[in-house]
Design an enzyme around this catalytic site. Structure first.
Site, PDB file in Angstrom:
ATOM      1  N   ASP A 179      -1.527  -0.878   5.892  1.00 34.75           N
ATOM      2  CA  ASP A 179      -1.764  -0.347   7.242  1.00 34.75           C
ATOM      3  C   ASP A 179      -3.216  -0.410   7.695  1.00 34.75           C
ATOM      4  O   ASP A 179      -3.500  -0.050   8.835  1.00 34.75           O
ATOM      5  CB  ASP A 179      -1.266   1.108   7.334  1.00 34.75           C
ATOM      6  CG  ASP A 179      -2.071   2.055   6.449  1.00 34.75           C
ATOM      7  OD1 ASP A 179      -2.390   1.675   5.303  1.00 34.75           O
ATOM      8  OD2 ASP A 179      -2.363   3.169   6.892  1.00 34.75           O
ATOM      9  N   ASP A 199       0.881  -1.150   0.000  1.00 31.99           N
ATOM     10  CA  ASP A 199       0.000   0.000   0.000  1.00 31.99           C
ATOM     11  C   ASP A 199       0.933   1.218   0.000  1.00 31.99           C
ATOM     12  O   ASP A 199       2.035   1.151   0.545  1.00 31.99           O
ATOM     13  CB  ASP A 199      -0.863  -0.045   1.264  1.00 31.99           C
ATOM     14  CG  ASP A 199      -1.620   1.238   1.488  1.00 31.99           C
ATOM     15  OD1 ASP A 199      -2.372   1.642   0.594  1.00 31.99           O
ATOM     16  OD2 ASP A 199      -1.448   1.834   2.567  1.00 31.99           O
ATOM     17  N   ASP A 241       0.056   4.948   0.789  1.00 24.29           N
ATOM     18  CA  ASP A 241      -0.152   5.951   1.834  1.00 24.29           C
ATOM     19  C   ASP A 241      -0.393   5.299   3.197  1.00 24.29           C
ATOM     20  O   ASP A 241      -1.308   4.496   3.348  1.00 24.29           O
ATOM     21  CB  ASP A 241      -1.337   6.839   1.466  1.00 24.29           C
ATOM     22  CG  ASP A 241      -1.137   7.508   0.108  1.00 24.29           C
ATOM     23  OD1 ASP A 241      -0.016   7.980  -0.146  1.00 24.29           O
ATOM     24  OD2 ASP A 241      -2.087   7.534  -0.684  1.00 24.29           O
ATOM     25  N   ASN A 293      -5.411   2.696  -3.536  1.00 28.29           N
ATOM     26  CA  ASN A 293      -6.708   3.321  -3.794  1.00 28.29           C
ATOM     27  C   ASN A 293      -6.476   4.824  -3.884  1.00 28.29           C
ATOM     28  O   ASN A 293      -5.867   5.401  -2.977  1.00 28.29           O
ATOM     29  CB  ASN A 293      -7.693   3.059  -2.643  1.00 28.29           C
ATOM     30  CG  ASN A 293      -8.192   1.633  -2.589  1.00 28.29           C
ATOM     31  OD1 ASN A 293      -8.020   0.846  -3.507  1.00 28.29           O
ATOM     32  ND2 ASN A 293      -8.842   1.297  -1.482  1.00 28.29           N
ATOM     33  N   GLN A 294      -6.965   5.451  -4.941  1.00 28.77           N
ATOM     34  CA  GLN A 294      -6.825   6.897  -5.109  1.00 28.77           C
ATOM     35  C   GLN A 294      -8.189   7.489  -5.462  1.00 28.77           C
ATOM     36  O   GLN A 294      -8.418   7.972  -6.583  1.00 28.77           O
ATOM     37  CB  GLN A 294      -5.766   7.221  -6.174  1.00 28.77           C
ATOM     38  CG  GLN A 294      -4.346   6.878  -5.756  1.00 28.77           C
ATOM     39  CD  GLN A 294      -3.853   7.714  -4.596  1.00 28.77           C
ATOM     40  OE1 GLN A 294      -4.112   8.906  -4.503  1.00 28.77           O
ATOM     41  NE2 GLN A 294      -3.125   7.088  -3.680  1.00 28.77           N
TER      42      GLN A 294
END
EC number: 3.1.3.-
Length: 178
Positions: A129, A15, A17, A58-59
């Site tokens: 996270d 991931d 961010d 994911n954005q």
């Protein structure tokens, strides 16, 4: 099943961010990219062992009009500049409401990354996270390791099969190191 009961993964998908870099919500500014202290060393360790690396992110800021594709590309380029080249990038541009097959916790980005790398999900691992990261790994048939941060909910950590205190610990779990 202990960490010595399986072979190291042939690829590790991260991931972005909150895992590789500090989470700046809807970041479109490359100057704000701030890698976690262990990220570069962990990636170098994997690469030195011939383990491929990738990013799945994911954005939803794209779907919401908060980010442009060029901004996402610029931020990703900065991540790569600071942390070295990744073998594969997968970005979900959709919002949660779109019901797409790629947005974590759906397994689409993992399946796509594996296809591009020529690997089976069973030969890959995902480090993230939040619960959606490890849920996507499980849905794809990959191993997931949760590295909790201040945003990780306690129930997400409780539900995760593999949990590590930090990135180095997550990679140690996957490589079967003490």
């Amino acid at each position: 099943m202990g960490s010595s009961d399986f072979a190291p993964p042939r690829a590790v998908l991260f991931d972005r961010d909150g895992t590789l870099v500090r989470d700046v919500p809807y970041n479109g500014n490359p100057a704000l990219v701030d890698p976690f202290p262990q990220a570069a060393a962990v990636l170098q360790e994997l690469r030195s062992r011939g383990i491929r690396t990738g990013v799945i992110s994911n954005q939803s800021g794209l779907a919401r009009g908060l980010l442009t594709p060029a901004q996402v590309q610029a931020v990703n380029a900065r991540v790569e500049e600071l942390l070295g080249p990744f073998d594969v990038w997968e970005i979900c541009p959709h919002s949660a409401e779109d019901g797409c097959p790629c947005r974590k916790p759906a397994p689409g980005m993992i399946h796509s990354a594996c296809a591009r790398l020529g690997l089976r999900p069973a030969d890959t691992a995902v480090i993230g996270d939040i619960g959606a990261d490890v849920e996507a790994a499980a849905a794809a048939g990959a191993r997931g390791v949760l590295v909790p941060t201040s945003v990780t909910r306690p129930e997400e950590a409780a539900a995760a099969t593999l949990v590590a205190a930090d990135l180095a610990g997550a990679v140690d779990l996957l490589l079967g190191s003490p």
